[in-house]
Design an enzyme around this catalytic site. Structure first.
Site, PDB file in Angstrom:
ATOM      1  N   ARG A  21      11.393  -2.814   2.792  1.00  0.00           N
ATOM      2  CA  ARG A  21      10.838  -2.591   4.128  1.00  0.00           C
ATOM      3  C   ARG A  21      10.904  -3.810   5.043  1.00  0.00           C
ATOM      4  O   ARG A  21      10.479  -3.736   6.196  1.00  0.00           O
ATOM      5  CB  ARG A  21       9.404  -2.074   3.997  1.00  0.00           C
ATOM      6  CG  ARG A  21       9.384  -0.642   3.471  1.00  0.00           C
ATOM      7  CD  ARG A  21       7.987  -0.202   3.097  1.00  0.00           C
ATOM      8  NE  ARG A  21       7.162   0.027   4.260  1.00  0.00           N
ATOM      9  CZ  ARG A  21       5.864   0.340   4.178  1.00  0.00           C
ATOM     10  NH1 ARG A  21       5.279   0.428   3.001  1.00  0.00           N
ATOM     11  NH2 ARG A  21       5.163   0.560   5.258  1.00  0.00           N
ATOM     12  N   PRO A  45       2.806  -6.798  -3.274  1.00  0.00           N
ATOM     13  CA  PRO A  45       2.337  -7.705  -4.312  1.00  0.00           C
ATOM     14  C   PRO A  45       1.043  -8.374  -3.869  1.00  0.00           C
ATOM     15  O   PRO A  45       0.964  -8.908  -2.770  1.00  0.00           O
ATOM     16  CB  PRO A  45       3.463  -8.735  -4.416  1.00  0.00           C
ATOM     17  CG  PRO A  45       4.544  -8.268  -3.483  1.00  0.00           C
ATOM     18  CD  PRO A  45       3.904  -7.373  -2.504  1.00  0.00           C
ATOM     19  N   GLU A  46       0.063  -8.335  -4.717  1.00  0.00           N
ATOM     20  CA  GLU A  46      -1.206  -8.998  -4.463  1.00  0.00           C
ATOM     21  C   GLU A  46      -1.287 -10.225  -5.375  1.00  0.00           C
ATOM     22  O   GLU A  46      -0.303 -10.558  -6.036  1.00  0.00           O
ATOM     23  CB  GLU A  46      -2.368  -8.021  -4.708  1.00  0.00           C
ATOM     24  CG  GLU A  46      -2.201  -6.714  -3.935  1.00  0.00           C
ATOM     25  CD  GLU A  46      -3.335  -5.729  -4.148  1.00  0.00           C
ATOM     26  OE1 GLU A  46      -4.468  -6.162  -4.384  1.00  0.00           O
ATOM     27  OE2 GLU A  46      -3.089  -4.522  -4.089  1.00  0.00           O
TER      28      GLU A  46
END
Length: 274
Positions: free
Chosen positions: A111, A2-3
């Site tokens: 992750r 996510p940016e």
DNA sequence: TTCGTCCTGGTA
DNA sequence: TACCAGGACGAA
């Protein structure tokens, strides 16, 4: 993953539901994402109510007391999803905050690069100091960007990803911004003339604003605060478009590896020469 | 400034 | 089976 636009979307989605809510219990399913440890985390968070929720760079920051902040970073694959009940199956759940109204704030992260922290505002301020300006703020002017780029001589693409230089830009929006500004990702940062800096400045603003309007970019992992995918992946010109025709000139989009990550660009529109 | 590393799973 | 992945940090 996510940016800035994705985190902004999540924060805006969650804010109305989290304001004033109390955390009544915490379930930890993977210790890695909670460096503080469950006992310390519980003692700091239980019984606290959320008074503000905001974004800074790619961080989600909740005020849970006068001088106490719950800080969440989603890493590459983190999700923060609010559920009214736990019936809906969610994969990779690492932590659950149980709220006083019976809802669950679920932190899922395949992750496990993301994490949750609790810190004082002074501790946050020290972190904040090391993060560059918000690219959608008034303070982020063409002159500010010019100064930041001038201070680095390496390839511009990795500079855009550096959170100490500019906050919130990741691989997707860096590639899209450089394409829109017609700048090659390997151009030395300090080689841009003022006209090119202007183009980049407006490209960064435009691509990030578009990402927010489209509620984020979803390839596989990203979900908004309700668990829904975004739509910005349908508006990308170069990112993950290798081999497809450039929207401006029709040339085949290329991919190169820069600082260990993929960069996508049009070899014609984004010439490396000045 | 660049590289390796933390992790796991999806895809070619 | 190999390669790829949207982040960030520390070491070389």
């Amino acid at each position: 993953m996510p940016e800035l636009p994705e985190v902004e979307t999540i924060v805006n989605d969650l804010r109305p539901y989290l304001m004033g809510r109390y955390v009544v219990d915490v379930s930890l399913l993977d210790a890695k994402i909670l460096p503080l440890g469950l006992d310390a985390f519980r003692s700091l968070v239980l019984g606290r109510s959320i008074s503000t929720l905001k974004r800074r760079a790619k961080y989600i920051i909740a005020n849970i007391a006068d001088d106490l902040l719950l800080v969440v970073h989603l890493g590459m694959t983190g999700r923060l999803i609010l559920r009214a009940n736990s019936n809906k199956e969610e994969r990779f759940v690492r932590l659950v905050l149980h709220l006083d109204n019976g809802w669950h704030l679920i932190y899922a992260d395949q992750r496990k690069f993301g994490h949750l922290e609790v810190m004082t505002s002074a501790e946050w301020a020290r972190r904040d100091e090391r993060i560059g300006p918000e690219p959608l703020s008034d303070a982020f002017t063409v002159n500010v960007l010019a100064g930041l780029l001038q201070a680095h001589k390496g390839a511009i693409k990795p500079i855009l990803l550096n959170q100490r230089v500019i906050a919130g830009i990741g691989n997707i929006y860096a590639d899209e911004s450089l394409y829109e500004a017609r700048l090659h990702p390997e151009r030395p940062s300090n080689s841009l003339n003022l006209e090119e800096v202007r183009r980049l400045h407006s490209a960064i603003s435009a691509t990030l604003a578009r990402g927010i309007n489209n509620r984020g970019t979803t390839f596989s992992d990203y979900r908004d605060g309700q668990g829904r995918p975004g739509a910005n992946q349908n508006s990308l010109a170069v990112y993950r478009q290798e081999g497809k025709p450039c929207l401006m000139c029709g040339a085949s989009i290329k991919r190169l590896r820069l600082a260990g990550r993929s960069s996508h660009y049009c070899p014609v529109c984004q010439e490396s020469e000045t």
